[in-house]
Design a protein around this motif. Sequence first.
Motif, short mmCIF file in Angstrom:
data_model
loop_
_atom_site.label_atom_id
_atom_site.label_comp_id
_atom_site.label_asym_id
_atom_site.label_seq_id
_atom_site.Cartn_x
_atom_site.Cartn_y
_atom_site.Cartn_z
N MET A 50 0.83 -1.20 0.00
CA MET A 50 0.00 0.00 0.00
C MET A 50 0.88 1.26 0.00
O MET A 50 0.62 2.20 -0.75
N PHE A 51 1.94 1.25 0.82
CA PHE A 51 2.85 2.40 0.83
C PHE A 51 3.48 2.62 -0.54
O PHE A 51 3.64 3.75 -0.98
N GLN A 52 3.83 1.52 -1.23
CA GLN A 52 4.40 1.64 -2.57
C GLN A 52 3.39 2.25 -3.54
O GLN A 52 3.73 3.12 -4.34
N PHE A 53 2.12 1.82 -3.47
CA PHE A 53 1.08 2.36 -4.35
C PHE A 53 0.88 3.85 -4.11
O PHE A 53 0.58 4.60 -5.03
N LEU A 54 1.04 4.27 -2.86
CA LEU A 54 0.90 5.69 -2.52
C LEU A 54 2.17 6.48 -2.80
O LEU A 54 2.20 7.69 -2.60
N ASN A 55 3.22 5.77 -3.26
CA ASN A 55 4.52 6.39 -3.49
C ASN A 55 5.00 7.08 -2.21
O ASN A 55 5.51 8.20 -2.24
#
Length: 134
Positions: A50-55
């Motif tokens: 999720m953190f990766q998707f939110l950059n």
Amino acid sequence: MHHCHRGLWICAFQRTWSSQTFIGSIPAGNFELSCALLFSGSLPSKATRMFQFLNMASISYRTLMYHQQCYLHPAVNEVWRDKQASYMQEAQNSGQHVHFGGDGADTPGHCAKFGTYTLMDLEKNMVVDLQLIQ
């Protein structure tokens, strides 16, 4: 520190800036994130994705697992053992009968190699023991 270089005065200084306080050598916010994920029941793999998707900058899955293995799980186990020991001492000292109930579980619809067995004090509605069984 001031010094002269070819007629120019140069002022050099060094400052260390940190965006968060530290617990030993671990940034406090990173450790708090590991705690929040474990204690909320969240899956570290999904949270880091999720953190990766939110950059969004975050600690790695590996770091989360390291915090859990080295610090959080041992702390939870210690608190569990302390609570369990004080419950047993209290039950012994009370001189009253204790009513236990237990149940075993595995994954429904699967032939599981392992399952859990839970023992509860039925009057206090409190888990007093939990065993992984094969």
